[in-house]
Design a protein around this motif. Structure first.
Motif, PDB file in Angstrom:
ATOM      1  N   GLU A 169      42.411  34.467  36.216  1.00  0.00           N
ATOM      2  CA  GLU A 169      43.521  35.429  36.136  1.00  0.00           C
ATOM      3  C   GLU A 169      44.255  35.279  34.815  1.00  0.00           C
ATOM      4  O   GLU A 169      44.648  36.279  34.185  1.00  0.00           O
ATOM      5  CB  GLU A 169      44.474  35.235  37.316  1.00  0.00           C
ATOM      6  N   ILE A 184      42.191  36.788  32.197  1.00  0.00           N
ATOM      7  CA  ILE A 184      42.264  38.258  32.301  1.00  0.00           C
ATOM      8  C   ILE A 184      43.590  38.763  31.756  1.00  0.00           C
ATOM      9  O   ILE A 184      43.624  39.728  30.980  1.00  0.00           O
ATOM     10  CB  ILE A 184      42.050  38.702  33.767  1.00  0.00           C
ATOM     11  N   SER A 185      44.699  38.088  32.153  1.00  0.00           N
ATOM     12  CA  SER A 185      46.005  38.540  31.652  1.00  0.00           C
ATOM     13  C   SER A 185      46.101  38.346  30.143  1.00  0.00           C
ATOM     14  O   SER A 185      46.674  39.191  29.430  1.00  0.00           O
ATOM     15  CB  SER A 185      47.137  37.831  32.380  1.00  0.00           C
ATOM     16  N   GLU A 223      44.187  41.040  28.725  1.00  0.00           N
ATOM     17  CA  GLU A 223      44.979  42.290  28.837  1.00  0.00           C
ATOM     18  C   GLU A 223      46.057  42.333  27.758  1.00  0.00           C
ATOM     19  O   GLU A 223      46.269  43.369  27.118  1.00  0.00           O
ATOM     20  CB  GLU A 223      45.625  42.389  30.230  1.00  0.00           C
TER      21      GLU A 223
END
Length: 189
Positions: free
Chosen positions: A139, A142-143, A146
């Motif tokens: 996560e 991914i963040s 992002e």
């Protein structure tokens, strides 16, 4: 052929013939002082035993030997009883040891089961924690991706907006307009 020995008839033979024994002669045993040979043997044995018991005291030797034999047998019996009691004690001791060993084995099995369950629970908890850590790491990646993507898009959007603004300014403002604008900015400072 040889002649048969001549048999002398005695008065006793005559009596036997007369009494109906069929004329068969009987053998007369020799006697000494009115005793037959077997009686003399009995008397000799009695005299020998009396001499052995009273003069040589063989009975004491025999009794002593028998007493010694009885004592030895009693000692052997006592030893056998003692050995039996020791064997029974050992049997009871080993029976108790076997019982304790069985209890210990059961306790070891139970302990091993508890340890195995604890290890399984710990492994399960560790695997859950690892999955959670990896999930959080994924996560986070991914963040971060992002954020990087958003920043890149913002950067490209800012570059595109800047390029578009330049193009618009070029198209709509001329050199004179730029001077006026620069003068206004300078005068406001």
């Amino acid at each position: 052929m040889s002649e048969a020995p001549e048999v002398f008839a005695t008065e006793a033979a005559q009596v036997l013939v007369e009494e109906g024994h069929g004329g068969a002669p009987t053998h007369a045993e020799p006697e000494l002082l009115g005793f037959a040979p077997f009686q003399w043997v009995s008397i000799a044995m009695a005299v020998l035993l009396l001499i052995a018991f009273f003069y040589v005291k063989v009975h004491k030797t025999i009794a002593g030997g028998l007493d010694n034999k009885i004592a030895a047998i009693k000692q052997q019996l006592d030893e056998a009883k003692e050995l039996r009691s020791e064997a029974e004690k050992l049997r009871d001791e080993y029976a108790a040891k076997i019982s304790n060993a069985e209890k210990d084995a059961e306790a070891m099995v139970e302990g091993a089961k508890r340890e195995a369950d604890a290890i399984l629970d710990k492994a399960e908890a560790d695997s859950k924690a690892m999955v959670e850590r990896r999930k959080k790491m994924a996560e986070d990646k991914i963040s971060a991706a992002e954020r990087d993507a958003v920043e890149e898009v913002r950067s490209k959007a800012a570059q595109a907006a800047t390029a578009a603004a330049r193009n618009l300014i070029k198209e709509r403002h001329g050199v004179d307009d730029d001077r006026k604008l620069a003068d206004q900015v300078i005068s406001s400072i």
